[in-house]
Design a protein around this motif. Structure first.
Motif, mmCIF file in Angstrom:
data_model
loop_
_atom_site.group_PDB
_atom_site.id
_atom_site.type_symbol
_atom_site.label_atom_id
_atom_site.label_comp_id
_atom_site.label_asym_id
_atom_site.label_seq_id
_atom_site.Cartn_x
_atom_site.Cartn_y
_atom_site.Cartn_z
ATOM 1 N N ASN A 244 80.592 26.726 -38.738
ATOM 2 C CA ASN A 244 79.807 26.098 -37.818
ATOM 3 C C ASN A 244 79.027 26.931 -36.772
ATOM 4 O O ASN A 244 78.070 26.382 -36.201
ATOM 5 C CB ASN A 244 80.732 25.217 -36.855
ATOM 6 N N SER A 245 79.405 28.201 -36.593
ATOM 7 C CA SER A 245 78.495 29.244 -35.853
ATOM 8 C C SER A 245 77.416 29.762 -36.761
ATOM 9 O O SER A 245 76.912 30.714 -36.260
ATOM 10 C CB SER A 245 79.386 30.210 -35.327
ATOM 11 N N GLY A 246 77.441 29.496 -38.118
ATOM 12 C CA GLY A 246 76.237 30.286 -38.858
ATOM 13 C C GLY A 246 76.585 31.326 -39.513
ATOM 14 O O GLY A 246 75.813 32.047 -40.344
ATOM 15 N N GLN A 247 78.266 31.821 -39.342
ATOM 16 C CA GLN A 247 78.646 32.861 -39.981
ATOM 17 C C GLN A 247 79.064 32.658 -41.419
ATOM 18 O O GLN A 247 79.706 31.743 -41.773
ATOM 19 C CB GLN A 247 79.537 33.659 -39.263
ATOM 20 N N GLU A 248 78.848 33.740 -42.278
ATOM 21 C CA GLU A 248 79.422 33.506 -43.822
ATOM 22 C C GLU A 248 80.917 33.486 -43.591
ATOM 23 O O GLU A 248 81.482 33.916 -43.102
ATOM 24 C CB GLU A 248 79.057 34.689 -44.536
#
Length: 338
Positions: A244-248
Protein backbone atom coordinates in the motif's frame (compact mmCIF):
# COMPACT_ATOMS: atom_id res chain seq x y z
CA UNK A 1 -14.33 -47.65 -20.08
CA UNK A 2 -14.30 -45.79 -23.41
CA UNK A 3 -11.13 -44.41 -24.98
CA UNK A 4 -9.49 -43.50 -28.30
CA UNK A 5 -6.31 -45.33 -29.25
CA UNK A 6 -5.21 -42.54 -31.61
CA UNK A 7 -6.88 -39.39 -30.19
CA UNK A 8 -4.62 -37.07 -32.25
CA UNK A 9 -6.82 -37.74 -35.29
CA UNK A 10 -9.71 -35.99 -33.51
CA UNK A 11 -8.00 -32.67 -34.22
CA UNK A 12 -9.09 -33.20 -37.83
CA UNK A 13 -12.66 -32.45 -36.71
CA UNK A 14 -11.73 -28.78 -36.92
CA UNK A 15 -12.16 -29.01 -40.70
CA UNK A 16 -15.91 -29.66 -40.23
CA UNK A 17 -16.86 -26.07 -39.23
CA UNK A 18 -14.49 -24.78 -41.93
CA UNK A 19 -16.36 -26.74 -44.60
CA UNK A 20 -19.70 -25.54 -43.23
CA UNK A 21 -18.58 -21.90 -43.41
CA UNK A 22 -17.34 -22.36 -46.99
CA UNK A 23 -20.67 -23.97 -47.90
CA UNK A 24 -22.61 -21.07 -46.36
CA UNK A 25 -20.55 -18.49 -48.27
CA UNK A 26 -20.96 -20.42 -51.50
CA UNK A 27 -24.75 -20.63 -51.10
CA UNK A 28 -24.93 -16.93 -50.30
CA UNK A 29 -22.87 -16.08 -53.40
CA UNK A 30 -25.07 -18.32 -55.55
CA UNK A 31 -28.23 -16.68 -54.21
CA UNK A 32 -26.88 -13.22 -55.06
CA UNK A 33 -26.12 -14.35 -58.62
CA UNK A 34 -29.66 -15.71 -59.03
CA UNK A 35 -31.13 -12.42 -57.88
CA UNK A 36 -29.44 -10.74 -60.86
CA UNK A 37 -31.51 -12.89 -63.22
CA UNK A 38 -34.83 -11.93 -61.68
CA UNK A 39 -37.28 -12.61 -58.88
CA UNK A 40 -36.38 -15.76 -56.93
CA UNK A 41 -39.98 -16.99 -56.70
CA UNK A 42 -40.34 -16.68 -60.48
CA UNK A 43 -37.07 -18.49 -61.09
CA UNK A 44 -38.26 -21.28 -58.83
CA UNK A 45 -41.37 -21.75 -60.98
CA UNK A 46 -39.19 -21.90 -64.08
CA UNK A 47 -37.11 -24.71 -62.50
CA UNK A 48 -39.76 -27.02 -60.97
CA UNK A 49 -37.39 -30.00 -60.74
CA UNK A 50 -34.71 -28.18 -58.74
CA UNK A 51 -34.73 -28.92 -54.99
CA UNK A 52 -32.54 -26.90 -52.62
CA UNK A 53 -33.61 -29.07 -49.68
CA UNK A 54 -32.21 -32.19 -51.36
CA UNK A 55 -28.83 -30.51 -51.87
CA UNK A 56 -28.77 -29.40 -48.24
CA UNK A 57 -29.64 -32.87 -47.00
CA UNK A 58 -26.93 -34.45 -49.17
CA UNK A 59 -24.43 -31.93 -47.82
CA UNK A 60 -25.26 -32.64 -44.16
CA UNK A 61 -25.13 -36.39 -44.79
CA UNK A 62 -21.62 -35.98 -46.22
CA UNK A 63 -20.58 -33.83 -43.25
CA UNK A 64 -21.86 -36.46 -40.82
CA UNK A 65 -20.06 -39.21 -42.75
CA UNK A 66 -16.82 -37.22 -42.73
CA UNK A 67 -17.05 -36.59 -38.97
CA UNK A 68 -17.65 -40.28 -38.29
CA UNK A 69 -14.78 -41.21 -40.59
CA UNK A 70 -12.42 -39.04 -38.51
CA UNK A 71 -13.75 -40.67 -35.32
CA UNK A 72 -13.11 -44.06 -36.92
CA UNK A 73 -9.48 -43.10 -37.65
CA UNK A 74 -9.05 -42.27 -33.95
CA UNK A 75 -9.88 -45.93 -33.21
CA UNK A 76 -12.59 -45.84 -30.52
CA UNK A 77 -12.23 -48.68 -28.04
CA UNK A 78 -14.32 -50.03 -25.18
CA UNK A 79 -12.86 -51.69 -22.10
CA UNK A 80 -14.41 -55.13 -21.76
CA UNK A 81 -12.59 -56.71 -18.86
CA UNK A 82 -12.25 -55.13 -15.41
CA UNK A 83 -9.79 -56.59 -12.96
CA UNK A 84 -8.74 -55.65 -9.43
CA UNK A 85 -4.98 -55.60 -9.18
CA UNK A 86 -3.15 -55.56 -5.86
CA UNK A 87 0.26 -53.99 -5.98
CA UNK A 88 2.89 -52.94 -3.47
CA UNK A 89 3.03 -49.19 -3.12
CA UNK A 90 2.48 -46.05 -1.08
CA UNK A 91 -0.03 -43.19 -1.17
CA UNK A 92 1.20 -39.62 -1.44
CA UNK A 93 -0.90 -36.46 -1.38
CA UNK A 94 0.97 -33.49 -2.80
CA UNK A 95 -0.20 -30.28 -1.14
CA UNK A 96 1.07 -27.45 -3.33
CA UNK A 97 1.13 -23.80 -2.27
CA UNK A 98 -0.07 -21.61 -5.17
CA UNK A 99 -0.17 -18.28 -3.38
CA UNK A 100 1.22 -15.25 -5.23
CA UNK A 101 4.49 -15.42 -3.28
CA UNK A 102 5.26 -18.69 -5.11
CA UNK A 103 5.86 -16.59 -8.23
CA UNK A 104 9.10 -15.32 -6.67
CA UNK A 105 12.20 -16.11 -8.73
CA UNK A 106 14.83 -16.69 -6.04
CA UNK A 107 14.60 -20.31 -7.26
CA UNK A 108 14.93 -20.70 -11.03
CA UNK A 109 12.69 -20.44 -12.99
CA UNK A 110 10.33 -19.62 -10.07
CA UNK A 111 9.31 -21.20 -6.79
CA UNK A 112 6.14 -22.64 -8.32
CA UNK A 113 7.73 -23.89 -11.54
CA UNK A 114 10.62 -25.46 -9.61
CA UNK A 115 8.05 -27.23 -7.40
CA UNK A 116 6.23 -28.58 -10.45
CA UNK A 117 9.48 -29.91 -11.90
CA UNK A 118 10.34 -31.60 -8.62
CA UNK A 119 6.94 -33.29 -8.39
CA UNK A 120 7.09 -34.43 -12.02
CA UNK A 121 10.46 -36.07 -11.43
CA UNK A 122 9.11 -37.71 -8.29
CA UNK A 123 6.08 -39.12 -10.11
CA UNK A 124 8.32 -40.44 -12.90
CA UNK A 125 9.92 -42.70 -10.28
CA UNK A 126 6.56 -44.08 -9.13
CA UNK A 127 5.50 -47.55 -10.29
CA UNK A 128 2.99 -49.09 -7.91
CA UNK A 129 2.06 -45.97 -5.96
CA UNK A 130 -0.89 -43.61 -5.82
CA UNK A 131 -0.73 -39.83 -5.91
CA UNK A 132 -3.22 -37.01 -5.34
CA UNK A 133 -2.96 -33.25 -5.64
CA UNK A 134 -4.28 -30.56 -3.27
CA UNK A 135 -3.64 -26.88 -4.03
CA UNK A 136 -3.91 -24.15 -1.44
CA UNK A 137 -3.37 -20.49 -0.66
CA UNK A 138 -5.86 -18.81 1.69
CA UNK A 139 -8.18 -21.74 0.88
CA UNK A 140 -7.50 -25.34 -0.12
CA UNK A 141 -9.21 -27.66 -2.57
CA UNK A 142 -8.58 -31.01 -4.26
CA UNK A 143 -7.14 -30.54 -7.73
CA UNK A 144 -6.83 -34.30 -8.40
CA UNK A 145 -8.27 -37.16 -6.29
CA UNK A 146 -5.78 -39.88 -5.40
CA UNK A 147 -5.01 -42.03 -8.43
CA UNK A 148 -2.43 -44.27 -10.08
CA UNK A 149 -2.87 -42.40 -13.37
CA UNK A 150 0.45 -40.56 -13.46
CA UNK A 151 -0.23 -38.95 -16.86
CA UNK A 152 -3.32 -37.21 -15.47
CA UNK A 153 -1.42 -36.26 -12.32
CA UNK A 154 1.25 -34.43 -14.33
CA UNK A 155 -1.37 -32.81 -16.55
CA UNK A 156 -3.31 -31.42 -13.57
CA UNK A 157 -0.04 -30.33 -11.98
CA UNK A 158 0.92 -28.24 -15.01
CA UNK A 159 -2.48 -26.51 -14.96
CA UNK A 160 -2.03 -25.20 -11.40
CA UNK A 161 -1.59 -21.45 -11.12
CA UNK A 162 -2.11 -18.77 -8.41
CA UNK A 163 -5.18 -17.56 -10.33
CA UNK A 164 -7.04 -20.74 -9.27
CA UNK A 165 -7.56 -19.37 -5.76
CA UNK A 166 -8.68 -15.78 -5.18
CA UNK A 167 -8.12 -15.83 -1.40
CA UNK A 168 -4.45 -15.20 -0.74
CA UNK A 169 -2.44 -16.37 2.26
CA UNK A 170 -0.91 -19.70 3.29
CA UNK A 171 -3.46 -21.81 5.13
CA UNK A 172 -1.23 -24.79 5.90
CA UNK A 173 -3.63 -26.16 8.51
CA UNK A 174 -6.49 -26.30 6.01
CA UNK A 175 -4.25 -27.94 3.41
CA UNK A 176 -3.09 -30.63 5.86
CA UNK A 177 -6.63 -31.36 7.06
CA UNK A 178 -7.98 -31.66 3.50
CA UNK A 179 -5.02 -33.80 2.43
CA UNK A 180 -5.55 -36.14 5.41
CA UNK A 181 -9.09 -36.82 4.20
CA UNK A 182 -7.99 -37.56 0.63
CA UNK A 183 -6.38 -40.97 1.17
CA UNK A 184 -8.05 -44.33 0.51
CA UNK A 185 -9.24 -46.46 3.43
CA UNK A 186 -6.97 -49.43 2.68
CA UNK A 187 -4.94 -50.91 5.52
CA UNK A 188 -1.17 -51.36 5.83
CA UNK A 189 -0.33 -48.71 3.24
CA UNK A 190 2.37 -46.09 3.79
CA UNK A 191 0.81 -42.62 3.58
CA UNK A 192 2.51 -39.25 3.30
CA UNK A 193 1.47 -35.64 2.83
CA UNK A 194 4.01 -33.70 0.84
CA UNK A 195 3.62 -29.97 1.52
CA UNK A 196 5.44 -27.68 -0.91
CA UNK A 197 5.41 -24.08 0.28
CA UNK A 198 7.41 -20.98 1.11
CA UNK A 199 5.54 -20.82 4.43
CA UNK A 200 4.85 -17.10 4.14
CA UNK A 201 1.74 -15.53 5.73
CA UNK A 202 1.19 -18.62 7.84
CA UNK A 203 -2.27 -18.47 9.42
CA UNK A 204 -1.66 -20.79 12.40
CA UNK A 205 -2.87 -24.25 13.35
CA UNK A 206 -0.48 -26.12 11.03
CA UNK A 207 1.53 -27.78 13.81
CA UNK A 208 -1.62 -29.11 15.48
CA UNK A 209 -2.95 -30.38 12.11
CA UNK A 210 0.39 -32.12 11.41
CA UNK A 211 0.36 -33.80 14.83
CA UNK A 212 -3.17 -35.06 14.21
CA UNK A 213 -2.14 -36.48 10.84
CA UNK A 214 0.83 -38.26 12.42
CA UNK A 215 -1.44 -39.87 15.04
CA UNK A 216 -3.57 -41.18 12.18
CA UNK A 217 -0.57 -42.87 10.60
CA UNK A 218 0.18 -40.15 8.04
CA UNK A 219 3.64 -38.65 7.83
CA UNK A 220 3.91 -34.98 6.89
CA UNK A 221 6.89 -33.83 4.85
CA UNK A 222 7.54 -30.16 4.14
CA UNK A 223 9.51 -28.89 1.18
CA UNK A 224 10.49 -25.27 1.77
CA UNK A 225 10.94 -23.45 -1.54
CA UNK A 226 12.90 -20.23 -1.84
CA UNK A 227 15.47 -18.19 0.00
CA UNK A 228 15.36 -16.95 3.58
CA UNK A 229 16.82 -13.65 2.31
CA UNK A 230 13.68 -12.97 0.32
CA UNK A 231 12.86 -11.98 -3.24
CA UNK A 232 10.42 -9.57 -4.97
CA UNK A 233 7.19 -11.12 -6.27
CA UNK A 234 6.36 -10.70 -9.99
CA UNK A 235 2.89 -9.29 -10.63
CA UNK A 236 2.41 -11.14 -13.93
CA UNK A 237 2.56 -7.93 -15.97
CA UNK A 238 6.31 -7.54 -16.24
CA UNK A 239 6.69 -5.72 -12.94
CA UNK A 240 6.68 -6.57 -9.24
CA UNK A 241 3.94 -6.51 -6.63
CA UNK A 242 3.88 -3.47 -4.36
CA UNK A 243 2.33 -2.86 -0.95
CA UNK A 244 0.00 0.00 0.00
CA UNK A 245 2.95 2.34 0.50
CA UNK A 246 4.29 1.65 -3.00
CA UNK A 247 7.22 -0.50 -1.85
CA UNK A 248 8.06 -3.77 -3.58
CA UNK A 249 6.74 -6.82 -1.74
CA UNK A 250 9.63 -9.04 -0.60
CA UNK A 251 8.76 -12.69 0.04
CA UNK A 252 11.09 -14.81 2.18
CA UNK A 253 11.01 -18.51 3.03
CA UNK A 254 9.73 -19.13 6.58
CA UNK A 255 12.10 -22.02 7.14
CA UNK A 256 11.66 -22.28 10.92
CA UNK A 257 7.90 -22.76 10.63
CA UNK A 258 8.36 -25.38 7.89
CA UNK A 259 10.75 -27.35 10.12
CA UNK A 260 8.30 -27.25 13.04
CA UNK A 261 5.42 -28.58 10.91
CA UNK A 262 7.57 -31.39 9.50
CA UNK A 263 8.74 -32.39 12.99
CA UNK A 264 5.18 -32.38 14.32
CA UNK A 265 4.08 -34.54 11.39
CA UNK A 266 6.79 -37.15 11.92
CA UNK A 267 8.30 -36.42 8.54
CA UNK A 268 11.28 -34.42 7.36
CA UNK A 269 12.00 -30.90 6.19
CA UNK A 270 13.71 -30.52 2.81
CA UNK A 271 14.98 -27.20 1.50
CA UNK A 272 14.41 -26.69 -2.23
CA UNK A 273 16.99 -24.48 -3.92
CA UNK A 274 18.63 -24.35 -7.34
CA UNK A 275 20.42 -27.69 -6.88
CA UNK A 276 19.10 -31.24 -7.31
CA UNK A 277 19.80 -32.15 -3.68
CA UNK A 278 16.12 -31.79 -2.66
CA UNK A 279 15.08 -34.30 -5.32
CA UNK A 280 17.45 -36.95 -4.00
CA UNK A 281 16.46 -36.33 -0.38
CA UNK A 282 12.78 -36.59 -1.22
CA UNK A 283 13.21 -39.88 -3.11
CA UNK A 284 15.21 -41.32 -0.20
CA UNK A 285 12.54 -40.34 2.33
CA UNK A 286 9.70 -41.83 0.29
CA UNK A 287 11.50 -45.17 -0.11
CA UNK A 288 11.50 -45.49 3.69
CA UNK A 289 7.69 -45.50 3.85
CA UNK A 290 5.98 -48.82 4.44
CA UNK A 291 4.75 -50.31 1.19
CA UNK A 292 1.41 -52.13 1.38
CA UNK A 293 -1.09 -53.65 -1.02
CA UNK A 294 -2.85 -51.04 -3.15
CA UNK A 295 -5.96 -52.07 -5.07
CA UNK A 296 -6.52 -50.51 -8.48
CA UNK A 297 -9.29 -50.98 -11.02
CA UNK A 298 -7.67 -51.83 -14.34
CA UNK A 299 -9.31 -52.23 -17.75
CA UNK A 300 -7.07 -54.96 -19.12
CA UNK A 301 -8.79 -55.66 -22.47
CA UNK A 302 -10.13 -53.25 -25.06
CA UNK A 303 -12.30 -54.09 -28.07
CA UNK A 304 -12.13 -52.03 -31.25
CA UNK A 305 -15.35 -50.14 -31.99
CA UNK A 306 -14.38 -48.60 -35.34
CA UNK A 307 -16.34 -51.30 -37.22
CA UNK A 308 -19.66 -49.97 -35.90
CA UNK A 309 -18.65 -46.43 -36.83
CA UNK A 310 -17.60 -47.65 -40.28
CA UNK A 311 -21.04 -49.22 -40.83
CA UNK A 312 -22.70 -45.88 -39.96
CA UNK A 313 -20.43 -44.10 -42.45
CA UNK A 314 -21.36 -46.62 -45.15
CA UNK A 315 -25.09 -46.23 -44.46
CA UNK A 316 -24.87 -42.43 -44.64
CA UNK A 317 -22.96 -42.57 -47.93
CA UNK A 318 -25.51 -44.97 -49.46
CA UNK A 319 -28.40 -42.71 -48.41
CA UNK A 320 -26.56 -39.70 -49.84
CA UNK A 321 -26.08 -41.48 -53.18
CA UNK A 322 -29.74 -42.53 -53.37
CA UNK A 323 -30.99 -38.97 -52.90
CA UNK A 324 -31.02 -37.17 -56.24
CA UNK A 325 -30.43 -33.43 -56.45
CA UNK A 326 -33.44 -33.08 -58.72
CA UNK A 327 -36.96 -34.18 -57.90
CA UNK A 328 -37.65 -37.74 -58.94
CA UNK A 329 -40.51 -37.82 -61.49
CA UNK A 330 -41.78 -41.09 -60.02
CA UNK A 331 -42.30 -39.50 -56.57
CA UNK A 332 -43.57 -36.03 -57.48
CA UNK A 333 -46.74 -36.53 -55.46
CA UNK A 334 -44.77 -37.46 -52.32
CA UNK A 335 -43.51 -34.16 -50.90
CA UNK A 336 -40.77 -35.17 -48.51
CA UNK A 337 -38.66 -32.33 -49.88
CA UNK A 338 -39.72 -28.95 -51.17
Amino acid sequence: MFRFENPAFLYLLIIIPVIIVIRFLEMRKRKLKLKKFGDLSLLKQLMPDVSSSRKSLKFWLMIAALALLIVMLARPQMGTKISQEKRKGIEVIISLDISNSMRAEDVVPSRLDKSKMLVENMVDNFTNDKVGLVVFAGDAFIQLPITSDYVSAKMFLQNTDPSLIATQGTDLAGAIELSSKSFTQQDKVGRAILIITDGEDHEGGAIEAAEKARKNGIRVFVLGVGSTKGSPVPDGNGGYMKDNSGQEVISALNEEMCKQVAQAGGGAYIHVDNTSLAQRQLNDELTKLQKGDISSVVYSEYDEQFQAVGILVLILLIIEMLILERKNPFFKKIKLFK
